[in-house]
Design an enzyme around this catalytic site. Sequence first.
Site, PDB file in Angstrom:
ATOM      1  N   PRO A 222       0.841  -1.209   0.000  1.00 42.31           N
ATOM      2  CA  PRO A 222       0.000   0.000   0.000  1.00 42.31           C
ATOM      3  C   PRO A 222       0.872   1.253   0.000  1.00 42.31           C
ATOM      4  CG  PRO A 222       0.015  -1.012   2.172  1.00 42.31           C
ATOM      5  CD  PRO A 222       0.775  -1.934   1.281  1.00 42.31           C
ATOM      6  N   ASP A 391       5.975   2.268   1.659  1.00 41.68           N
ATOM      7  CA  ASP A 391       5.132   1.107   1.933  1.00 41.68           C
ATOM      8  C   ASP A 391       4.531   1.287   3.326  1.00 41.68           C
ATOM      9  OD1 ASP A 391       3.999  -1.356   2.469  1.00 41.68           O
ATOM     10  OD2 ASP A 391       5.735  -2.534   1.815  1.00 41.68           O
ATOM     11  N   HIS A 392       3.196   1.383   3.391  1.00 39.49           N
ATOM     12  CA  HIS A 392       2.534   1.700   4.663  1.00 39.49           C
ATOM     13  C   HIS A 392       2.523   0.510   5.627  1.00 39.49           C
ATOM     14  CE1 HIS A 392       0.385   4.244   7.283  1.00 39.49           C
ATOM     15  NE2 HIS A 392      -0.346   4.896   6.403  1.00 39.49           N
ATOM     16  N   ARG A 393       2.905  -0.678   5.178  1.00 38.17           N
ATOM     17  CA  ARG A 393       2.894  -1.825   6.087  1.00 38.17           C
ATOM     18  C   ARG A 393       3.959  -1.698   7.184  1.00 38.17           C
ATOM     19  NH1 ARG A 393       3.276  -6.526   1.726  1.00 38.17           N
ATOM     20  NH2 ARG A 393       4.870  -5.036   1.008  1.00 38.17           N
ATOM     21  N   VAL A 395       5.961   1.133   7.608  1.00 42.10           N
ATOM     22  CA  VAL A 395       6.280   2.529   7.915  1.00 42.10           C
ATOM     23  C   VAL A 395       4.991   3.346   8.007  1.00 42.10           C
ATOM     24  CG1 VAL A 395       7.503   4.599   7.167  1.00 42.10           C
ATOM     25  CG2 VAL A 395       8.499   2.351   6.716  1.00 42.10           C
TER      26      VAL A 395
END
Length: 419
Positions: A222, A391-393, A395
């Site tokens: 994401p 990458d929102h996973r 961070v």
Amino acid sequence: MAELLNMPAVAAASADAVVSNWCIDEGATFREGDPLVVIETEKAQVEITAEAEGRLLKILAGASVQAEVGNPIAVVGGVDEEVSDVDAELARLGVGQAPEPVEEAPAGEVPRQRSAAATERIFASPLARKLAKEAGLRLGDLHGTGPGGRIVRKDVMAAVAARENAEPAGRLTPPAPVAVAPEPEAASPGPPAGPAEFDEVPHTRMRRAIAARLTESKRDAPHFYVRARCFADRLTGLRAELGGSEQVSVNDLVVKAVAKAHELVPDMNVVWTPESVHRLANVDVAVAVATDGGLVTPVIRDCAGKSVSAIAAEIREQARKARDGALTQRDLQGGSITVSNLGMFGVEEFAAIINPPQSAILAVGAVRDDVVAVDGEVAIRKTMTVTLSVDHRPVDGVVAARWLAEFRTLVENPLRILA
């Protein structure tokens, strides 16, 4: 006892690879750690070494042969072992008749098999092999000027130029474009549009790999984006003091600033895995390099511990290896962030796709004169716009914002980059 040497999984998510060349002859012995074969993936060459001493009894996949991961490419045995009936030994190992080596054919032709006795090892870079295929040249007809007689890009281009000068006009005319008529549009006013013409360019292994990895990245990671405009007056001034374009570039300073920002915000120096988040001990930064075959991202290791001049020299060397198709798999593995700079093309700003399994990529735009407000006054300053894709996973947005603030401070106060 004889056993099979199978095609290893030399690159993540690769289902197959190509045998570039064998480092020893059939029947020769080898020691633990000796190079046995060079395997070519979409972007690099990987040297496979022996895990123990032994003898190469039979080559099943010769140079330029593509094999699926896990499929046998050779039969190996003990140092003193000999096999009188190879076919019987292959049958015992569960393998059919040993395939004859395949001779590389020009583009558009079916590869021909030739006897093992006629097979010669041809050393060529992956890029040279690709260009030779596209030009319809046989590697055996080319003269290599690289190390050890290796065929490199310039050798193929020289052969193409020589052929164009020698052959009559019209011999090298490409096939006529294929005409495809568009489907009729509903309620389309006026006469129908004419046929659309195009040239069909087959996918290369590198282009397929790039498409697969970036599709995977956009699908699974994401992405979110943070953007900043940095004043770059001091940065360009420092670059001039460090020796100009021949020694250190703005991009070299940006790479060093990225590494420094990772030291200041270590929560960005991470990689997502299905089981856990890996916090990396060293700051390794990948740098996007454009080649004739596509984009590659060699990794500059321990950027935080190296001087700017050392980073600049390593980036130049990795770029040269990329253009010659000489990057190894290790050159392309590791790191948590990539720097992609399109500023030299006049691109003011853009957003890039994360290079998996990394967690971020910094898109760097051109340094340009801009009209800005400084302390309530209109001024002309050199600015540089950067966009960080994250990458929102692993961070969160706050971590990325903190990192970008530190990076901007470093760019605007570049002596801190050297500290």
